[in-house]
Design a protein around this motif. Sequence first.
Motif, mmCIF file in Angstrom:
data_model
loop_
_atom_site.group_PDB
_atom_site.id
_atom_site.type_symbol
_atom_site.label_atom_id
_atom_site.label_comp_id
_atom_site.label_asym_id
_atom_site.label_seq_id
_atom_site.Cartn_x
_atom_site.Cartn_y
_atom_site.Cartn_z
ATOM 1 N N CYS A 4 0.845 -1.206 0.000
ATOM 2 C CA CYS A 4 0.000 0.000 0.000
ATOM 3 C C CYS A 4 0.874 1.248 0.000
ATOM 4 O O CYS A 4 1.698 1.448 0.911
ATOM 5 N N LEU A 5 0.686 2.099 -1.023
ATOM 6 C CA LEU A 5 1.490 3.316 -1.155
ATOM 7 C C LEU A 5 1.399 4.203 0.091
ATOM 8 O O LEU A 5 2.418 4.696 0.596
ATOM 9 N N PHE A 6 0.188 4.405 0.597
ATOM 10 C CA PHE A 6 0.051 5.333 1.719
ATOM 11 C C PHE A 6 0.578 4.708 3.021
ATOM 12 O O PHE A 6 1.067 5.437 3.897
ATOM 13 N N GLU A 13 8.825 5.133 4.085
ATOM 14 C CA GLU A 13 9.527 4.436 2.990
ATOM 15 C C GLU A 13 9.356 5.148 1.656
ATOM 16 O O GLU A 13 10.121 4.915 0.724
ATOM 17 N N VAL A 14 8.305 5.964 1.540
ATOM 18 C CA VAL A 14 8.063 6.799 0.359
ATOM 19 C C VAL A 14 7.989 8.234 0.860
ATOM 20 O O VAL A 14 7.286 8.507 1.845
ATOM 21 N N PRO A 15 8.712 9.169 0.220
ATOM 22 C CA PRO A 15 8.705 10.550 0.720
ATOM 23 C C PRO A 15 7.376 11.255 0.476
ATOM 24 O O PRO A 15 6.669 10.948 -0.480
ATOM 25 N N VAL A 39 -4.428 18.724 0.011
ATOM 26 C CA VAL A 39 -3.789 17.901 1.044
ATOM 27 C C VAL A 39 -4.610 16.621 1.212
ATOM 28 O O VAL A 39 -5.845 16.645 1.129
ATOM 29 N N LEU A 40 -3.927 15.514 1.417
ATOM 30 C CA LEU A 40 -4.577 14.239 1.712
ATOM 31 C C LEU A 40 -4.434 13.957 3.205
ATOM 32 O O LEU A 40 -3.332 14.102 3.754
ATOM 33 N N VAL A 41 -5.530 13.575 3.835
ATOM 34 C CA VAL A 41 -5.519 13.265 5.271
ATOM 35 C C VAL A 41 -5.900 11.799 5.432
ATOM 36 O O VAL A 41 -6.954 11.371 4.931
ATOM 37 N N GLU A 95 -8.155 5.615 -6.613
ATOM 38 C CA GLU A 95 -6.921 5.027 -7.143
ATOM 39 C C GLU A 95 -6.074 4.381 -6.054
ATOM 40 O O GLU A 95 -5.354 3.429 -6.320
ATOM 41 N N VAL A 96 -6.116 4.951 -4.865
ATOM 42 C CA VAL A 96 -5.299 4.436 -3.754
ATOM 43 C C VAL A 96 -6.244 3.896 -2.699
ATOM 44 O O VAL A 96 -7.073 4.638 -2.142
ATOM 45 N N PHE A 97 -6.115 2.602 -2.409
ATOM 46 C CA PHE A 97 -7.070 1.934 -1.531
ATOM 47 C C PHE A 97 -6.572 1.902 -0.087
ATOM 48 O O PHE A 97 -6.463 0.852 0.545
ATOM 49 N N VAL A 99 -7.862 4.609 2.821
ATOM 50 C CA VAL A 99 -8.832 5.703 2.897
ATOM 51 C C VAL A 99 -8.125 7.048 3.107
ATOM 52 O O VAL A 99 -7.184 7.162 3.894
ATOM 53 N N HIS A 100 -8.591 8.058 2.350
ATOM 54 C CA HIS A 100 -7.990 9.384 2.462
ATOM 55 C C HIS A 100 -9.038 10.442 2.160
ATOM 56 O O HIS A 100 -9.856 10.288 1.263
ATOM 57 N N ALA A 101 -8.974 11.528 2.921
ATOM 58 C CA ALA A 101 -9.774 12.707 2.632
ATOM 59 C C ALA A 101 -8.947 13.629 1.763
ATOM 60 O O ALA A 101 -7.782 13.903 2.065
HETATM 61 P P1 AMP Z 1 -7.997 8.853 -5.180
HETATM 62 O O1 AMP Z 1 -8.224 8.920 -6.669
HETATM 63 O O2 AMP Z 1 -9.119 9.442 -4.383
HETATM 64 O O3 AMP Z 1 -7.630 7.452 -4.744
HETATM 65 O O4 AMP Z 1 -6.769 9.812 -4.879
HETATM 66 C C1 AMP Z 1 -5.446 9.389 -4.821
HETATM 67 C C2 AMP Z 1 -4.604 10.634 -4.774
HETATM 68 O O5 AMP Z 1 -3.303 10.276 -4.360
HETATM 69 C C3 AMP Z 1 -4.465 11.354 -6.128
HETATM 70 O O6 AMP Z 1 -4.965 12.694 -5.996
HETATM 71 C C4 AMP Z 1 -2.962 11.319 -6.394
HETATM 72 O O7 AMP Z 1 -2.493 12.491 -7.028
HETATM 73 C C5 AMP Z 1 -2.399 11.144 -5.000
HETATM 74 N N1 AMP Z 1 -1.087 10.518 -4.928
HETATM 75 C C6 AMP Z 1 -0.649 9.418 -5.597
HETATM 76 N N2 AMP Z 1 0.611 9.118 -5.242
HETATM 77 C C7 AMP Z 1 0.995 10.061 -4.323
HETATM 78 C C8 AMP Z 1 2.188 10.305 -3.576
HETATM 79 N N3 AMP Z 1 3.272 9.512 -3.698
HETATM 80 N N4 AMP Z 1 2.224 11.370 -2.737
HETATM 81 C C9 AMP Z 1 1.145 12.176 -2.616
HETATM 82 N N5 AMP Z 1 -0.016 11.991 -3.282
HETATM 83 C C10 AMP Z 1 -0.093 10.956 -4.134
#
Ligand code: AMP
Length: 115
Positions: A4-6, A13-15, A39-41, A95-97, A99-101
């Motif tokens: 998981c990226l987040f 591990e990822v900046p 910003v992602l929370v 795109e990223v599974f 959860v993020h605001a």
């Molecule tokens: P979502 O489509 O709601 O899953 O949003 C995923 C968000 O993560 C997108 O707005 C991407 O631009 C962002 N994102 C992807 N990789 C990274 C990263 N390494 N650092 C910060 N934001 C990212």
Amino acid sequence: MSDCLFCKIVAGEVPATVVHETDHTLAFRDIAPKAPVHVLVIPREHHPDLAALAAADPGLGGQVLAAVAAVAEAEGLAADGYRTMFNTGRNAGQEVFHVHAHLLGGAPLGPMLAI
Ligand code: AMP
């Protein structure tokens, strides 16, 4: 979650450009901002989406919302307003599974949806 990226951002591990953190949440700038402030929370703990978080730990969901409000205040968005979005699943384009605001602001954001 090792793939998981987040989770990798939480682990360092990822900046990422971190703007706010608590024991249970992390906030960092979106790598492809869609507004002057984007910003992602996230909760530090892995939950794939809003429904999973709400089912597993609604209190943690509340902490994510409190962090959104704190970041909005710190970023100077509170007076003029801002938008908060949780994409969930395919139709929302998640795109990223983990959860993020999305916290978006810094300019008029236009209509809520463009379908
Ligand atoms: P979502 O489509 O709601 O899953 O949003 C995923 C968000 O993560 C997108 O707005 C991407 O631009 C962002 N994102 C992807 N990789 C990274 C990263 N390494 N650092 C910060 N934001 C990212």
